[in-house]
Design a protein around this motif. Structure first.
Motif, mmCIF file in Angstrom:
data_model
loop_
_atom_site.group_PDB
_atom_site.id
_atom_site.type_symbol
_atom_site.label_atom_id
_atom_site.label_comp_id
_atom_site.label_asym_id
_atom_site.label_seq_id
_atom_site.Cartn_x
_atom_site.Cartn_y
_atom_site.Cartn_z
ATOM 1 N N ASN A 21 51.262 -16.324 77.402
ATOM 2 C CA ASN A 21 51.845 -16.766 78.664
ATOM 3 C C ASN A 21 50.741 -17.149 79.653
ATOM 4 O O ASN A 21 50.810 -18.205 80.295
ATOM 5 N N SER A 22 49.719 -16.325 79.775
ATOM 6 C CA SER A 22 48.599 -16.617 80.673
ATOM 7 C C SER A 22 47.870 -17.886 80.257
ATOM 8 O O SER A 22 47.503 -18.709 81.100
ATOM 9 N N ALA A 23 47.667 -18.059 78.969
ATOM 10 C CA ALA A 23 46.974 -19.253 78.473
ATOM 11 C C ALA A 23 47.781 -20.517 78.772
ATOM 12 O O ALA A 23 47.213 -21.551 79.148
ATOM 13 N N LEU A 24 49.094 -20.438 78.635
ATOM 14 C CA LEU A 24 49.939 -21.589 78.927
ATOM 15 C C LEU A 24 49.873 -21.954 80.409
ATOM 16 O O LEU A 24 49.753 -23.132 80.762
ATOM 17 N N ALA B 276 39.959 -27.005 74.855
ATOM 18 C CA ALA B 276 40.101 -25.550 74.707
ATOM 19 C C ALA B 276 41.549 -25.181 74.440
ATOM 20 O O ALA B 276 41.838 -24.282 73.629
ATOM 21 N N PHE B 277 42.488 -25.871 75.101
ATOM 22 C CA PHE B 277 43.901 -25.601 74.865
ATOM 23 C C PHE B 277 44.289 -26.013 73.446
ATOM 24 O O PHE B 277 45.048 -25.309 72.778
ATOM 25 N N GLU B 278 43.773 -27.133 72.987
ATOM 26 C CA GLU B 278 44.060 -27.575 71.617
ATOM 27 C C GLU B 278 43.604 -26.514 70.615
ATOM 28 O O GLU B 278 44.324 -26.185 69.666
ATOM 29 N N ALA B 279 42.425 -25.958 70.819
ATOM 30 C CA ALA B 279 41.924 -24.910 69.925
ATOM 31 C C ALA B 279 42.851 -23.696 69.954
ATOM 32 O O ALA B 279 43.144 -23.101 68.911
ATOM 33 N N HIS C 286 46.727 -19.922 67.546
ATOM 34 C CA HIS C 286 47.842 -19.003 67.827
ATOM 35 C C HIS C 286 49.190 -19.661 67.544
ATOM 36 O O HIS C 286 50.136 -19.530 68.327
ATOM 37 N N GLU C 287 49.289 -20.344 66.411
ATOM 38 C CA GLU C 287 50.506 -21.080 66.085
ATOM 39 C C GLU C 287 51.751 -20.202 66.076
ATOM 40 O O GLU C 287 52.769 -20.563 66.664
ATOM 41 N N ALA C 288 51.699 -19.064 65.436
ATOM 42 C CA ALA C 288 52.889 -18.214 65.318
ATOM 43 C C ALA C 288 53.359 -17.718 66.679
ATOM 44 O O ALA C 288 54.552 -17.762 66.999
ATOM 45 N N MET D 214 50.784 -33.594 68.991
ATOM 46 C CA MET D 214 50.251 -34.296 70.152
ATOM 47 C C MET D 214 48.831 -34.814 69.906
ATOM 48 O O MET D 214 48.028 -34.172 69.247
ATOM 49 N N ASN D 215 48.544 -35.972 70.482
ATOM 50 C CA ASN D 215 47.184 -36.520 70.466
ATOM 51 C C ASN D 215 46.478 -35.984 71.719
ATOM 52 O O ASN D 215 46.683 -36.485 72.820
ATOM 53 N N TYR D 216 45.662 -34.983 71.552
ATOM 54 C CA TYR D 216 45.014 -34.317 72.687
ATOM 55 C C TYR D 216 43.983 -35.195 73.377
ATOM 56 O O TYR D 216 43.601 -34.921 74.507
ATOM 57 N N ALA D 217 43.553 -36.258 72.732
ATOM 58 C CA ALA D 217 42.598 -37.176 73.358
ATOM 59 C C ALA D 217 43.284 -38.124 74.345
ATOM 60 O O ALA D 217 42.615 -38.749 75.166
ATOM 61 N N ASP D 218 44.601 -38.196 74.284
ATOM 62 C CA ASP D 218 45.375 -39.077 75.167
ATOM 63 C C ASP D 218 45.739 -38.314 76.445
ATOM 64 O O ASP D 218 46.550 -37.392 76.409
ATOM 65 N N ARG D 219 45.138 -38.702 77.562
ATOM 66 C CA ARG D 219 45.379 -37.992 78.833
ATOM 67 C C ARG D 219 46.841 -38.013 79.248
ATOM 68 O O ARG D 219 47.343 -37.052 79.822
ATOM 69 N N ASN D 220 47.535 -39.126 78.971
ATOM 70 C CA ASN D 220 48.951 -39.219 79.324
ATOM 71 C C ASN D 220 49.782 -38.209 78.543
ATOM 72 O O ASN D 220 50.692 -37.588 79.097
ATOM 73 N N GLN D 221 49.467 -38.036 77.270
ATOM 74 C CA GLN D 221 50.193 -37.054 76.463
ATOM 75 C C GLN D 221 49.905 -35.639 76.949
ATOM 76 O O GLN D 221 50.801 -34.797 76.983
ATOM 77 N N ALA D 222 48.679 -35.379 77.347
ATOM 78 C CA ALA D 222 48.324 -34.051 77.853
ATOM 79 C C ALA D 222 49.094 -33.755 79.143
ATOM 80 O O ALA D 222 49.621 -32.650 79.321
#
Length: 88
Positions: free
Chosen positions: A6-9, A21-24, A29-31, A48-56
């Motif tokens: 929850n804190s990370a989100l 860092a969020f992608e990692a 922590h998939e489960a 998600m494509n994490y390199a795409d700023r709009n998607q982020a």
């Protein structure tokens, strides 16, 4: 929900965590994320494509929309309600 997840989100939503860092975190922590966010939103994080700023940015909004309702439900005590309303 796991307090660490929850804190990370929320750090991601507030931009206190970088997108890489969020992608990692997502893959580490998939489960826990699947449990916290549900399978559909979790799957969107994985694809998600994490390199795409709009998607982020879009993902920040989606995650916040998922988490925000839990913040608005705050139980109140009847005595506090009375004091706030001016009753004793």
């Amino acid at each position: 929900m796991d307090e660490e997840i929850n804190s990370a989100l929320w750090r991601f939503i507030r931009r206190d965590t970088s997108v890489p860092a969020f992608e990692a975190l997502v893959y580490a922590h998939e489960a826990a994320l699947s449990t916290a966010l549900g399978p559909e939103l979790h799957f969107r994080l994985l694809e998600m494509n994490y390199a795409d700023r709009n998607q982020a940015e879009d993902m920040r909004e989606q995650v916040e929309a998922h988490l925000r309702p839990a913040l608005t439900h705050v139980p109140t005590l009847p005595s506090l309600k009375c004091r706030l309303a001016g009753h004793r």
